[in-house]
Design an enzyme around this catalytic site. Structure first.
Site, PDB file in Angstrom:
ATOM      1  N   GLU A 279      -2.607  12.535  -9.893  1.00  0.00           N
ATOM      2  CA  GLU A 279      -3.666  12.832 -10.880  1.00  0.00           C
ATOM      3  C   GLU A 279      -4.633  11.659 -11.063  1.00  0.00           C
ATOM      4  OE1 GLU A 279      -2.298  14.739 -14.472  1.00  0.00           O
ATOM      5  OE2 GLU A 279      -1.561  16.455 -13.356  1.00  0.00           O
TER       6      GLU A 279
HETATM    7  C1  LIG Z   1       4.519  13.128  -5.251  1.00  0.00           C
HETATM    8  C2  LIG Z   1       3.107  13.495  -5.143  1.00  0.00           C
HETATM    9  C3  LIG Z   1       2.698  14.734  -5.618  1.00  0.00           C
HETATM   10  C4  LIG Z   1       1.364  15.125  -5.452  1.00  0.00           C
HETATM   11  N1  LIG Z   1       0.983  16.393  -5.808  1.00  0.00           N
HETATM   12  C5  LIG Z   1      -0.263  16.821  -5.463  1.00  0.00           C
HETATM   13  C6  LIG Z   1      -0.635  18.184  -5.643  1.00  0.00           C
HETATM   14  O1  LIG Z   1       0.139  18.998  -6.155  1.00  0.00           O
HETATM   15  N2  LIG Z   1      -1.869  18.575  -5.238  1.00  0.00           N
HETATM   16  C7  LIG Z   1      -2.747  17.703  -4.687  1.00  0.00           C
HETATM   17  O2  LIG Z   1      -3.836  18.116  -4.320  1.00  0.00           O
HETATM   18  N3  LIG Z   1      -2.440  16.395  -4.514  1.00  0.00           N
HETATM   19  C8  LIG Z   1      -1.213  15.950  -4.879  1.00  0.00           C
HETATM   20  N4  LIG Z   1      -0.880  14.622  -4.696  1.00  0.00           N
HETATM   21  C9  LIG Z   1      -1.857  13.714  -4.154  1.00  0.00           C
HETATM   22  C10 LIG Z   1      -2.339  12.625  -5.107  1.00  0.00           C
HETATM   23  O3  LIG Z   1      -3.266  13.155  -5.999  1.00  0.00           O
HETATM   24  C11 LIG Z   1      -2.912  11.522  -4.205  1.00  0.00           C
HETATM   25  O4  LIG Z   1      -1.804  10.863  -3.647  1.00  0.00           O
HETATM   26  C12 LIG Z   1      -3.802  10.577  -4.944  1.00  0.00           C
HETATM   27  O5  LIG Z   1      -5.004  11.207  -5.208  1.00  0.00           O
HETATM   28  C13 LIG Z   1      -4.078   9.295  -4.168  1.00  0.00           C
HETATM   29  O6  LIG Z   1      -4.394   9.527  -2.837  1.00  0.00           O
HETATM   30  P1  LIG Z   1      -3.657   8.713  -1.679  1.00  0.00           P
HETATM   31  O7  LIG Z   1      -2.214   8.780  -1.937  1.00  0.00           O
HETATM   32  O8  LIG Z   1      -4.155   9.226  -0.393  1.00  0.00           O
HETATM   33  O9  LIG Z   1      -4.096   7.221  -1.891  1.00  0.00           O
HETATM   34  P2  LIG Z   1      -5.456   6.537  -1.373  1.00  0.00           P
HETATM   35  O10 LIG Z   1      -6.618   7.341  -1.811  1.00  0.00           O
HETATM   36  O11 LIG Z   1      -5.310   6.212   0.062  1.00  0.00           O
HETATM   37  O12 LIG Z   1      -5.480   5.223  -2.223  1.00  0.00           O
HETATM   38  C14 LIG Z   1      -4.794   4.037  -1.853  1.00  0.00           C
HETATM   39  C15 LIG Z   1      -5.041   2.987  -2.921  1.00  0.00           C
HETATM   40  O13 LIG Z   1      -6.413   2.651  -2.975  1.00  0.00           O
HETATM   41  C16 LIG Z   1      -6.873   2.743  -4.309  1.00  0.00           C
HETATM   42  N5  LIG Z   1      -8.288   3.112  -4.274  1.00  0.00           N
HETATM   43  C17 LIG Z   1      -8.866   4.165  -3.634  1.00  0.00           C
HETATM   44  N6  LIG Z   1     -10.181   4.150  -3.827  1.00  0.00           N
HETATM   45  C18 LIG Z   1     -10.464   3.085  -4.593  1.00  0.00           C
HETATM   46  C19 LIG Z   1     -11.656   2.524  -5.159  1.00  0.00           C
HETATM   47  N7  LIG Z   1     -12.846   3.059  -4.996  1.00  0.00           N
HETATM   48  N8  LIG Z   1     -11.539   1.421  -5.906  1.00  0.00           N
HETATM   49  C20 LIG Z   1     -10.334   0.845  -6.120  1.00  0.00           C
HETATM   50  N9  LIG Z   1      -9.194   1.316  -5.619  1.00  0.00           N
HETATM   51  C21 LIG Z   1      -9.257   2.421  -4.873  1.00  0.00           C
HETATM   52  C22 LIG Z   1      -6.000   3.789  -4.979  1.00  0.00           C
HETATM   53  O14 LIG Z   1      -5.965   3.602  -6.386  1.00  0.00           O
HETATM   54  C23 LIG Z   1      -4.668   3.491  -4.321  1.00  0.00           C
HETATM   55  O15 LIG Z   1      -4.031   2.461  -5.017  1.00  0.00           O
HETATM   56  C24 LIG Z   1       0.438  14.214  -4.877  1.00  0.00           C
HETATM   57  C25 LIG Z   1       0.857  12.957  -4.458  1.00  0.00           C
HETATM   58  C26 LIG Z   1       2.165  12.590  -4.587  1.00  0.00           C
HETATM   59  C27 LIG Z   1       2.572  11.229  -4.096  1.00  0.00           C
END
Ligand SMILES: Cc1cc2nc3c(=O)[nH]c(=O)nc-3n(C[C@H](O)[C@H](O)[C@H](O)COP(=O)(O)OP(=O)(O)OC[C@H]3O[C@@H](n4cnc5c(N)ncnc54)[C@H](O)[C@@H]3O)c2cc1C
Length: 764
Positions: free
Chosen positions: A440
């Site tokens: 989220e």
């Molecule tokens: C257990 C679990 C359940 C989930 N359930 C759902 C679901 O039901 N439906 C769904 O659609 N998604 C779901 N997600 C996805 C979740 O919303 C994403 O994991 C989340 O949006 C972050 O994306 P990412 O993991 O690819 O991290 P990334 O986007 O790769 O981010 C990596 C890091 O970079 C940081 N970052 C990225 N951009 C910036 C910026 N501009 N400035 C500073 N820092 C930045 C982030 O904060 C993070 O620390 C789930 C994820 C998990 C792990």
């Protein structure tokens, strides 16, 4: 043409031209995020002059008789069926009776109104259910939470057509449909709007007749409930190359309901998030055809998906994870206090060591604060608000603070917290922390971009109006409006500058505060910091303009100050709502002192790192002339907070209210029994301690204690031995053979859908 005006034509006009250059330009997705939801108490905090009467007038969040009955009935029944160890390590799923209970009692339909067969609960009741479940099983809580958070249910309620609502909501409410929400894809995580999942408007066949619809291709991952879902709320980018819907080629992000039994949809494979076994997995779709009426909201909503998502997130983000975090913090505080009372080292309960009290104090106050903020946020949502900035604060702050509290709990429990097994009541909570931090809106991005980035525009009294004036295509009208708003803004800034300076130099003795008994001084300090924040925000906007967006470290610190102002307001409100309980004051004082120190530290860091040095000196002079003065809670207050967790009291009961308590012989039940036994024998042990006798037999022989007391002591010792026990396993229970059994599940990797689609083999 309006009347000539010296101020507008000679002063405002050049400022208007300059501001057009420096003010942040917003992308469409940023604009839609900013327009989502509304503002509430955050606007007061941004104003520099919070109206405390308004905060105190917010009705306290409460449950109806029906909601309370649900918590006492079905919710307790479900908790009784949840055995986290068995679920995690044996079943790797919830057992059938739990799935049945979830559906039968409509746990998936807390947000669906009664007219569609749902429970129609308030935000607070929804939050209380998640809170209670979370104290029993994180796996169960997450499963119940997701359909009530961002997903098909919420989107249909907000944006669905009448037909869609009548068609889908009763089935979702009855548990006949299991929904999930598919936004995240491998390329697009935090930057979800960059997804490459596509829908193409085309003709196709649906239930035997030709119709206009959408051909979908996607690869989503991390989707909770997806492996068992019957319908995906799918986000994709819609294209209309044949212009069947209008003259645009690229329509934009759209959200549609995709039944998972359609040809080309693939679900079922599972991720294993931090070794938790709630259903979570990837999904692929290849050339899946859906009719246009599967778009949520129908044709009227094509291309409006991002706005829909942001709007749905604006409230939901403030309930699910904050409730889980509040529960986790209280659970960790409750168990760690009890454990510190029963676990002895060096012949004394470890809770008597100051270093342990330092952790316990922090845990107690943090649990109090998170729950205070959860209650206030739910009250605001139940009052009809969708406060997007506040819910972003709640999501980030509650999950971050839960991490601190859980780490404390693990450290205090030592090996007892580390050794996994049915008796371990902390392991799942500990492993779940990074999940809450990530989902989220991952916390780093939420803290550094969203809280303040959106707040500065949305919750600021004038900025959004100024931006609208600057972007008005009718330049003359824009200038007229800008001239009006800009000078109001100037007056507002000057008033804040005056207040911030006065309060900084006089210790806030003249700052506004309601008649709030012993907490009045805290209101004064918050008024002071609100003015300081508002003034610093205007300085930053004036000097950095659109560049502030890229200054993430500065922005994050502003976000921290705003977060503290909100959370501390919630603490004061809780104390007031609970009838100004004097014994709870240490929890309030700890939170305030810690929060004030954080605010001053962050303002100091902003000033120290501000690139425009003359402006930094001005801020120093106005806001923190002597540097940060707040040093955090005293040891005395920390020890008073620790005592609340160590000894039975009404404050302890208020803090840990409505936890699900242990049952049978589980680890929590053992701990609670041992705690009760140790508290009961405390006066006997005190007597022995004074007589310098440690051994029960000696005390009995010397007539220091009678037989009944000796038996009571021995029963307490047995209870303590049971509570501090950890699991051990026979070698065959952890043998490599079992690891081999699960190896194919772990290592059989799926071909990447994108390339597979290219090769014509997607989803195979
Ligand atoms: C257990 C679990 C359940 C989930 N359930 C759902 C679901 O039901 N439906 C769904 O659609 N998604 C779901 N997600 C996805 C979740 O919303 C994403 O994991 C989340 O949006 C972050 O994306 P990412 O993991 O690819 O991290 P990334 O986007 O790769 O981010 C990596 C890091 O970079 C940081 N970052 C990225 N951009 C910036 C910026 N501009 N400035 C500073 N820092 C930045 C982030 O904060 C993070 O620390 C789930 C994820 C998990 C792990």
């Amino acid at each position: 043409m309006s009347e000539p005006s010296f101020r507008r034509d000679r002063i405002s006009k050049p400022i208007f031209a300059w501001a057009q250059k420096v003010l942040p330009t917003l992308s469409d997705t940023e604009r839609e995020a900013i327009e989502a939801g509304d503002v509430w108490w955050d606007a007061d905090l941004f104003s520099g002059k919070p109206d405390w009467a308004k905060l105190l007038a917010v009705p306290r969040a409460s449950l109806s008789a029906e909601e309370q009955a649900f918590l006492d009935g079905p919710c307790n029944e479900l908790c009784g069926l949840l055995d986290e160890w068995h679920i995690t390590w044996t079943l790797r799923d919830l057992p059938p009776e739990v799935w049945d209970c979830l559906k039968r009692h409509k746990f998936f339909a807390m947000i669906i109104p009664k007219e569609y067969g749902g429970l129609g609960f308030s935000a607070y009741a929804h939050s209380e259910v998640i809170r209670k479940l979370s104290t029993r099983s994180i796996t169960g809580a997450v499963t119940a939470m997701v359909p009530n958070s961002l997903g098909p249910g919420e989107l249909l309620l907000q944006f669905g057509t009448r037909e869609q609502q009548n068609d889908w909501l009763p089935r979702l409410a009855a548990g006949k449909e299991i929904p999930c929400f598919g936004l995240t894809s491998p390329e697009a995580g935090s930057d979800a709007a960059s997804m490459t999942d596509t829908g193409v408007v085309c003709r196709g066949t649906w239930q035997g007749r030709e119709t206009i619809g959408i051909k979908l291709n996607w690869h989503k991952r991390y989707i909770t409930l997806c492996p068992v879902a019957t319908v995906i709320g799918l986000a994709f980018k819609l294209h209309d190359p044949d212009h069947l819907l209008g003259d645009r080629d690229d329509i934009g992000i759209t959200v549609a309901l995709v039944p998972t039994n359609l040809p080309g949809v693939e679900i079922g494979r599972r991720h294993l998030p931090a070794l938790l076994v709630f259903q979570n997995g990837p999904t692929w779709g290849r050339d899946v055809f859906i009719p246009l009426d599967h778009v949520i909201g129908g044709v009227a909503q094509v291309g409006k998906g991002w706005k829909m998502l942001m709007s749905a997130l604006a409230a939901g983000r403030g309930i699910s994870l904050p409730s889980l975090s509040a529960a986790g913090a209280v659970f960790a505080a409750h168990t760690t206090g009890a454990y510190s009372a029963i676990r002895e080292q060096f012949h004394v309960p470890i809770g008597r060591f100051q270093a342990i009290q330092e952790r316990l104090g922090r845990m107690a106050a943090t649990a109090y604060l998170i729950d205070a903020a959860r209650r206030l946020t739910c009250a605001g949502i139940d009052h009809g608000h969708k406060p997007a900035v506040i819910t972003a604060i709640m999501k980030e702050q509650a999950t971050e603070r839960l991490r601190v509290v859980t780490n404390d709990a693990m450290d205090v429990h030592g090996g007892k917290g580390v050794q996994e097994g049915p008796l371990n009541y902390l392991g799942t909570l500990y492993r779940s922390i990074p999940i809450g931090i990530t989902v989220e809106g991952a916390n780093i991005v939420t803290r550094s971009l969203i809280q303040f980035g959106q707040g500065a525009i949305r919750s600021h009294p004038y900025l959004l109006k100024e931006m609208a004036a600057l972007e008005d295509p009718d330049r003359e009208r824009g200038l007229e409006e800008f001239d009006h708003v800009f000078w109001q803004h100037v007056r507002h800034s000057l008033a804040n500058a005056w207040r911030a300076w006065l309060h900084a130099w006089t210790g806030a003795i003249f700052a506004s505060a309601p008649d709030a008994g012993r907490t009045r001084r805290f209101y004064r300090m918050l008024s002071r910091y609100s003015s300081a924040f508002a003034f610093a925000v205007d300085v930053a906007l004036l000097t950095l303009g659109g560049g502030l967006k890229r200054q993430e470290m500065i922005s994050a610190r502003f976000g921290d100050v705003l977060s503290e102002l909100y959370l501390l307001s919630a603490v004061l409100k809780r104390w007031q709502d609970e009838g100004r309980q004097r014994p709870d004051l240490p929890l309030v004082e700890w939170s305030m002192r810690k929060g004030f120190a954080t605010i001053e530290e962050r303002l100091d860091q902003i000033i120290n790192n501000f690139s425009n040095r003359p402006m930094a000196w001005l801020m120093r002079f106005m806001l923190l002339p002597l540097g940060p003065r707040e040093r955090g809670p005293s040891d005395r207050v920390t020890q008073a907070c620790a005592k609340i967790l160590l000894e039975p009291s009404a404050t302890r009961d208020r803090l840990t209210v409505d936890l699900f308590h242990g049952t049978g012989d589980d680890g929590l039940a053992r701990l609670e029994r041992a705690y009760a036994a140790v508290i009961a024998v405390a006066p006997i042990r005190e007597r022995m301690h004074k007589a310098r006798v440690r051994d029960v037999d000696t005390a009995f022989r010397q007539g220091l204690i009678n037989e009944a007391e000796a038996q009571q002591l021995s029963a307490a010792a047995t209870a303590v031995a049971a509570a501090i026990a950890v699991d051990d396993f026979a070698p065959e229970e952890l043998s490599p053979r079992q690891a081999e059994d699960i190896a194919p599940l772990q290592w059989q990797s799926k071909p990447q859908a994108r390339s597979a689609v290219g090769q014509g083999g997607g989803g195979a």
